[in-house]
Design an enzyme around this catalytic site. Structure first.
Site, PDB file in Angstrom:
ATOM      1  N   GLY A  71       0.816  -1.205   0.000  1.00 55.92           N
ATOM      2  CA  GLY A  71       0.000   0.000   0.000  1.00 55.92           C
ATOM      3  C   GLY A  71       0.851   1.256   0.000  1.00 55.92           C
ATOM      4  N   THR A  72       1.919   1.228   0.753  1.00 58.86           N
ATOM      5  CA  THR A  72       2.781   2.402   0.845  1.00 58.86           C
ATOM      6  C   THR A  72       3.369   2.758  -0.520  1.00 58.86           C
ATOM      7  OG1 THR A  72       3.322   1.900   3.137  1.00 58.86           O
ATOM      8  CG2 THR A  72       4.840   3.345   1.970  1.00 58.86           C
ATOM      9  N   GLN A 178      -7.898   0.193   3.718  1.00 58.99           N
ATOM     10  CA  GLN A 178      -8.792  -0.397   4.714  1.00 58.99           C
ATOM     11  C   GLN A 178     -10.191  -0.661   4.168  1.00 58.99           C
ATOM     12  OE1 GLN A 178      -7.981  -1.623   7.502  1.00 58.99           O
ATOM     13  NE2 GLN A 178      -5.962  -0.723   7.874  1.00 58.99           N
ATOM     14  N   SER A 198      -4.138  -2.934  -0.597  1.00 56.05           N
ATOM     15  CA  SER A 198      -3.057  -3.778  -0.096  1.00 56.05           C
ATOM     16  C   SER A 198      -3.570  -5.192   0.150  1.00 56.05           C
ATOM     17  CB  SER A 198      -2.526  -3.175   1.211  1.00 56.05           C
ATOM     18  OG  SER A 198      -1.622  -4.078   1.805  1.00 56.05           O
ATOM     19  N   GLY A 199      -2.798  -6.177  -0.318  1.00 57.25           N
ATOM     20  CA  GLY A 199      -3.240  -7.566  -0.233  1.00 57.25           C
ATOM     21  C   GLY A 199      -3.449  -8.074   1.176  1.00 57.25           C
ATOM     22  N   HIS A 200      -2.524  -7.730   2.087  1.00 58.94           N
ATOM     23  CA  HIS A 200      -2.573  -8.387   3.396  1.00 58.94           C
ATOM     24  C   HIS A 200      -3.710  -7.882   4.273  1.00 58.94           C
ATOM     25  CE1 HIS A 200      -0.614  -5.458   6.281  1.00 58.94           C
ATOM     26  NE2 HIS A 200      -0.379  -4.869   5.139  1.00 58.94           N
ATOM     27  N   THR A 236      10.487  -7.655 -11.665  1.00 56.10           N
ATOM     28  CA  THR A 236       9.837  -8.941 -11.943  1.00 56.10           C
ATOM     29  C   THR A 236       8.622  -9.128 -11.034  1.00 56.10           C
ATOM     30  OG1 THR A 236      11.941  -9.886 -12.616  1.00 56.10           O
ATOM     31  CG2 THR A 236      10.221 -11.442 -12.002  1.00 56.10           C
ATOM     32  N   CYS A 324       2.205   4.725  24.307  1.00 65.12           N
ATOM     33  CA  CYS A 324       3.205   3.716  24.650  1.00 65.12           C
ATOM     34  C   CYS A 324       3.293   2.594  23.643  1.00 65.12           C
ATOM     35  CB  CYS A 324       2.902   3.146  26.022  1.00 65.12           C
ATOM     36  SG  CYS A 324       3.223   4.330  27.313  1.00 65.12           S
TER      37      CYS A 324
END
Lengths: 397, 276
Positions: A71-72, A178, A198-200, A236, A324
């Protein structure tokens, strides 16, 4: 211990059907799709089919689909291409709540001398459309607005925003990482010029992304190399992952209704039960206009990392917008842009479900989370309404 | 995911001494909810000046809870004087170490302890207020100096890890860098144990300090300085170049040259301009 995975906006499990589809391309079918021999050529044919499947998921033409690494890369490539295509224009318009793939890239552009405007959001995470309209200028090269927010799930009116941009001759990109697979997207019925996915995030593996580029949109490649992707993205092809994304796209299309009915109901039940059982809790983001799988809930006067690590003891996986957990020291930029008070922002937890989420898992979280919040509040100097004597007796060792 | 030691995990999941001591002798609350971490420490002291009971309440992440739990375990049974010597490093060591990014949790513990001890002694903490350097987290120059000195910090990132300063908008990074280099050069050149200096030593150190710390800054403004004589603690210098005709030269001598010499050579030095 069983894992209860409610962190699907971070990444998703690769669907078993997807693994099955991609495996041969990691083993015997290793040919290069660009090769002249049929051993490689057969792979090229499968890539075409995958491209068609991805196109079908978002209502695009196959030749509008560019495979990228993530995605980036898609986000960076889209914005950079627009700037290269319009060298005279020096303004980029985006929002305050974008993913770092857009936000940090725009900050980088600012350091190169571009003018960047971030459209604010209101307390519910909704885009300030008046501000947006006023910010579209003759100098604006590109607008980049996310389709749905990764932290809150809030959906932006990108189709309307894209029309406004088009009427002024401005290119429009949307980071839909998303949104794709969770809500219906039909590129044949909107005027968005470029779109990232994005695939994941939709049950394909990590390391595969797509940039949709509308026919007729000038595109300048980000990665310059071989003739792959018609010269628009050298390198590739990541064959196994492209095959995987094709399969995942088919599954997403088939599961879209379930995502928006059963999964949405599970999310609503989780949310309602937690709000009812835990005082001082509230939902962050516009509940009427969200992804069906996401809820972001703040628990007042407790800190998110502590909540996550205590849930972790029960195998429950979620995320937090607390300082945090991010490695930074401030709560998430999304919650800050929404003006969520510090008492709430540090204790925000995002649950993101998937079609694999079950009723039992939701019951388990509803059972386990309230005592965790109570325990942490009993330790918090800010939580005054609890009865400290009772709470600490059961806890100190 | 943070790489917490088993000891941190244990103190997070089974924190010791949670709550508040009844009728405490020492009380302190440090940190704030805006900063994402806060700690309330209470303890009880017996007639022999020994801490018999210590409890905490905390708002914070796993390492903040563990550090507070460790702190109470460390100081229980200590005399107040012993407890006053506990450092943030002691707290981190007790836990088998903390991730660098989480060291500020141990600093928060030390701050609470210090404040609670001074509360016990009846004296409000006599600390110079300092100037806020990091607006985002309200950290002062004195707090940063102390963290750099006590933990031998070298980078802005270190300072952020230990004090949170610089962890927000990052506009104070330059100021933090200046503090680091100031404190470090002081640490490196500080005479470790030389309660008395011979005149020869003193002159040599004054010359070195002028060369290293003073002259380069003056030269930036076209000025210079020459050491004429040292009589006891009186350092007699002559200003040169642009300094010689500068109205503010006196200010420079007092607030810059003298301050540097006091810092690096001897605290009682007084700078005087050569009258010839």
């Amino acid at each position: 211990m069983k894992t209860v995975y409610l962190d699907n906006n971070a990444t998703t499990r690769v669907a078993p059907e997807v693994v099955e589809a991609m495996l041969p391309y990691l083993t015997e079918l290793y040919g290069n799709p660009s090769s002249m021999h049929s051993f490689g050529g057969q792979v090229g044919k499968k890539i075409r089919e995958s491209r068609e499947a991805v196109a079908a998921l978002i209502g695009a033409h196959p030749d509008e689909i560019l495979f990228t690494s993530c995605g980036t890369e898609s986000d960076n490539a889209a914005i950079r291409s627009a700037l290269t295509a319009h060298p005279g224009k020096r303004h980029v318009l985006t929002s305050r709540v974008e993913h770092p793939a857009v936000k940090a890239f725009c900050a980088h552009l600012a350091s190169e001398g571009y003018r960047v405007t971030e459209v604010p959001v209101d307390g519910e995470g909704r885009l300030d459309m008046d501000f947006y309209r006023r910010s579209l200028t003759v100098d604006t090269a590109i607008v980049s607005l996310m389709w749905a927010n990764n932290e809150t799930g809030v959906i932006f009116p990108v189709e309307k925003a894209a029309e406004m941009a088009r009427s002024k001759g401005i290119l429009f990109h949307s980071d839909a990482v998303q949104a794709v697979g969770k809500i219906p997207i039909d590129m044949s019925r909107n005027s968005i010029d470029m779109l990232s996915l994005s695939g994941h995030k939709l049950h394909a593996p990590k390391g595969i992304g797509v940039l949709y580029v509308r026919r007729g949109t000038k595109f300048h490649p980000f990665l310059i190399g071989g003739h792959q992707e018609k010269g628009r993205r050298g390198g590739t092809e990541n064959t196994p992952s492209i095959i995987a994304l094709g399969k995942a796209s088919e599954l997403s299309l088939a599961n879209m209704e379930e995502e928006n009915t059963r999964v949405a109901r599970l999310r609503d039940r989780l949310e309602q039960e937690l709000l009812a059982r835990i005082p001082g809790s509230r939902v962050n983001g516009d509940r009427s206009n969200r992804l069906p799988n996401t809820t972001n809930i703040s628990f007042e006067f407790v800190e998110g990392e502590s909540i996550l690590l205590m849930m972790n003891e029960f195998g429950i996986c979620a995320s937090s917008g607390s300082a945090c957990t991010s490695g930074s020291l401030q709560p998430s930029h999304v919650l800050r842009a929404m003006g969520v008070p510090f008492t709430m922002a540090h204790g925000s937890i995002r649950f993101s479900l998937s079609i694999y989420t079950t009723d039992e898992e939701i019951d388990f979280v509803i059972e386990k989370l309230p005592p965790i919040i109570e325990l942490l509040r009993s330790m918090s100097p800010y939580w005054k309404t609890a009865n400290p004597a009772c709470a600490t007796d059961s806890y100190s060792s | 995911m943070w790489d917490y030691t088993d000891k941190v995990k244990d103190h997070f999941l089974n924190p010791r001494n949670v709550g508040e001591v009844e009728n405490p002798d020492g009380v302190a609350e440090v940190g704030s909810i805006a900063c994402g971490g806060a700690l309330r420490l209470t303890f009880k002291v017996d007639e022999n000046n020994r801490i018999t009971e210590a409890k905490f309440k905390t708002f914070g992440c796993a390492s903040a809870i563990a550090a507070a739990s460790a702190l109470t375990e460390i100081i229980k049974g200590m005399t107040v004087e012993e407890a006053a010597k506990v450092t943030n490093q002691d707290i981190a060591n007790y836990l088998g170490g903390l991730p660098q990014e989480k060291m500020h949790c141990s600093v928060l513990g030390r701050e609470a302890l210090e404040k609670a001890i001074s509360h016990y002694k009846g004296a409000p903490l006599q600390m110079a207020p300092g100037n806020i350097v990091c607006e985002c987290f309200g950290v002062t120059d004195l707090e940063i100096e102390r963290a750099v000195e006590e933990n031998n910090l070298a980078t802005v990132e270190d300072v952020t890890n230990y004090t949170k300063a610089g962890g927000g908008c990052s506009s104070c990074h330059e100021a933090i860098e200046e503090i680091i280099s100031r404190v470090r050069s002081r640490m490196e050149s500080k005479p470790v144990s030389s309660p008395r200096l011979s005149n020869i030593q003193k002159i040599k150190m004054i010359e070195e300090t002028i060369d290293r710390e003073i002259r380069p800054s003056l030269k930036q403004d076209g000025g210079d300085i020459e050491l004429i004589d040292v009589v006891g603690n009186r350092v007699i210098v002559a200003t040169r170049g642009a300094c010689a005709s500068c109205q503010a030269a006196n200010m420079t001598l007092k607030h810059f040259v003298e301050a540097k010499l006091k810092e690096f050579v001897w605290p009682e030095l007084v700078v005087e301009e050569d009258s010839q």
